[in-house]
Design an enzyme around this catalytic site. Structure first.
Site, PDB file in Angstrom:
ATOM      1  N   GLU A  81     -27.171  59.002 -32.098  1.00 46.69           N
ATOM      2  CA  GLU A  81     -27.462  57.567 -32.225  1.00 46.69           C
ATOM      3  C   GLU A  81     -26.180  56.927 -32.734  1.00 46.69           C
ATOM      4  O   GLU A  81     -25.822  57.106 -33.898  1.00 46.69           O
ATOM      5  CB  GLU A  81     -28.588  57.334 -33.244  1.00 46.69           C
ATOM      6  N   CYS A 111     -27.848  49.175 -37.037  1.00 46.87           N
ATOM      7  CA  CYS A 111     -27.322  49.537 -35.717  1.00 46.87           C
ATOM      8  C   CYS A 111     -27.961  48.695 -34.625  1.00 46.87           C
ATOM      9  O   CYS A 111     -27.415  48.550 -33.552  1.00 46.87           O
ATOM     10  CB  CYS A 111     -27.590  51.013 -35.466  1.00 46.87           C
TER      11      CYS A 111
END
Ligand code: NAP
Length: 525
Positions: A257, A294
């Site tokens: 990720e 994020c």
């Protein structure tokens, strides 16, 4: 001298050698605790987790493991105040922002406990049904999912020390796979404290959960063929991890990720209500956790005709955000994680502002701080830039400034908007703002289908769901988290789909009578 936090490995509390790394309060600069992984017996730590923890977890059924998750969630809930206090001190976040991390983590754990309970006493799962392979139909193939016989190593980012642990640990432990977590050093305290509480409670089998705080040196060298590695962090570190010789040699299963230039798109002909929802969400995404998410909106796209008015509306709202010490009740936005990150964000703003066709629409660097010393605190107001020509400014689609920073850009028509969004080269999430009139719904659905190819999630906001939608940047366990390309190519969450990373799929080929005795249940997602 501040306390050196112990690691939890091979069933023991082990303090690293040397002075360790100091963790500080990002608002006051106060010294908090230290962490060190120096001198740990890593081969022993991994072997113990793999052998003791793995065997004990696999001896349980899915239902029994789900019960353990529920008990862990209850324990964490009982200690919630202590976790909020650590987050306030070490992450400098407001109570609302801490809740995203701490309460979000506990909620995710509880959700997996509920889903896991439905899998009952199975110890393996069926992937689809049996498929006949012989003319008489007797010889069949059935895909079976079983826990991997290794350890799950998590290398996590600094921004979610709680949620980042539990969103991964919940599916791993439910799947029957032991976990070793290495939190980002800057905010390792909260992860360490939560693991300590769980280990001390005895709720999980010994070796099921370990924590290593401090340097990552030597961790990847321990990985074996049945281990899995889940990494969250920057694209730069992801590149190093992907190409690590042991990861390559042992074909270690990897989930990445990484960072992402997430976009929000105001649809053409959006109603005034939809425009207001867009403005609200952009402001929220820029300021929640000081933009250190994020999934935060980095690129906000609007029809050319609305560029100036929407820019002014966002700027007006940003001007009302109070920034500073989260201990002051009037503060809406707390600190960045430390001065290093603060300097990085300032550098990123300068880099973006220096690009061609860019201008500052709201300069957060001038925002006064509440109850915080600007020379010490890692506090910075939100900054909105405008990019007058997003076609001619390639870097605006590439530079992720991990803080309260976004860029507004105009588009000509929806085809142009789609093309601009795709220049992020794969993102975690894109959000669309429009209306649910027949034409509006059709346009939203067609745009979502088009953008699905380069996003893990497409989040659509219309006035009909304006007050109930879960938020562009909020990662809910029900939905997939991850994204292709630049976002790392990973997949997490999405209900029980998340278990897939920790399970091995094998095709069992036999007489149907044998397959009937597998005793597995279907993996409903
Ligand atoms: P980072 O610097 O890449 O660090 C991430 C983790 O990797 C930390 O635990 C770090 O340890 C460790 N690490 C650093 N170098 C390593 C190496 N050579 N080998 C093994 N591990 C290593 O990222 P960050 O600054 O913590 O987080 C911010 C970034 O993460 C942003 O770019 C953000 O977009 C991204 N992020 C992505 C997601 C997502 O779900 N996609 C979620 C959150 C954040 P140390 O702390 O000890 O250096």
């Amino acid at each position: 001298m501040t306390e050196l936090l112990p690691n939890h490995v091979h069933g023991s509390r082990v303090t690293g050698t040397g002075p360790g790394t100091l963790l500080t309060d990002p608002v006051t600069g106060a010294e908090l605790v230290r962490v060190s992984s120096a001198g740990l017996d890593l081969p022993r730590a991994f072997a113990h987790a793999r052998e003791q923890g793995g065997a004990a977890l696999r001896a349980l059924t899915f239902g029994q493991r789900a019960e353990k998750l529920a008990a862990v969630a209850k324990l964490l809930q009982a200690n919630r105040e202590a976790y909020h206090a650590i987050a306030l001190a070490n992450s400098g976040t407001t109570a609302a922002d801490t809740a995203v991390d701490v309460d979000g983590g506990i909620y995710t754990l509880g959700q997996y406990a509920r889903w896991g309970a439905k899998l009952g006493d199975a110890q393996a799962l069926l992937d689809g049904g049996a498929v006949p392979m012989s003319k008489d139909g007797l010889f069949q193939s059935q895909h079976l999912l079983v826990p991997t016989r290794g350890v799950a190593l998590f290398i996590n980012a600094f921004n979610f020390p709680s949620w980042g642990l539990w969103e991964k640990a919940a599916p791993a432990l439910l799947a029957g796979v032991p976990v070793i977590v290495k939190p980002a050093t800057a905010t390792a305290w909260l992860t360490q404290r939560m693991v300590t509480d769980v280990v001390d409670s005895g709720l999980l089998p010994e070796g099921a959960l370990s924590v290593i705080c401090g340097s990552s040196a030597g961790l990847l060298d321990q990985l074996q063929p049945f281990d899995v590695l889940s990494f969250t962090g920057s694209a730069g570190t992801a590149e190093v991890i992907r190409s690590h010789p042991v990861v390559v040699k042992n074909a270690v299963r990897l989930n990445i990720e990484a960072d992402s230039l997430n976009a929000a798109v105001l649809m053409p002909d959006a109603s005034a209500e939809a425009v207001a929802l867009f403005v609200r969400e952009v402001v929220r995404e820029m300021t929640v956790k000081s933009g250190q998410k994020c999934t935060a909106i980095r690129r906000a796209l609007v029809p050319q005709a609305l560029y100036e008015t929407v820019g002014a509306a966002i700027a007006a709202k940003l001007a009302g955000i109070t920034v500073g010490n989260p201990r002051d009740a009037s503060v809406r936005m707390g600190a960045l994680v430390n001065r290093e990150q603060f300097d990085g964000v300032l550098g990123g703003i300068e880099q973006l502002a220096a690009l061609p066709h860019m201008r500052l629409m709201f300069d957060g660097r001038r925002q006064p701080l509440v109850d915080a010393d600007p020379a010490v605190a890692a506090c910075l107001g939100p900054t909105l830039l405008g990019c007058d020509d997003p076609d001619g400014t390639a870097a605006v689609h590439r530079i992720e400034v991990f803080g309260p920073v976004a860029t507004l850009m105009p588009y000509r028509d929806i085809a142009h908007a789609r093309a601009l969004v795709a220049r992020g080269e794969g993102s975690l999430v894109c959000s669309l703002y429009g209306d649910t009139t027949p034409e509006g719904s059709a346009a939203l659905a067609a745009t979502a289908t088009d953008l699905a190819a380069c996003h893990g999630r497409v989040h659509i906001v219309s006035p009909s769901v304006g007050s109930t939608q879960t938020g562009h940047g909020n990662v809910m366990p029900q939905s997939l988290h991850g994204g292709p390309g630049r976002a790392g190519g990973g997949e997490e969450l999405g209900g029980l789909r998340a278990l897939g990373f920790y399970l091995r799929r094998s095709a069992i080929q036999a007489d149907g009578a044998v397959l009937a005795g597998l005793g597995a249940v279907a993996l409903g997602v």
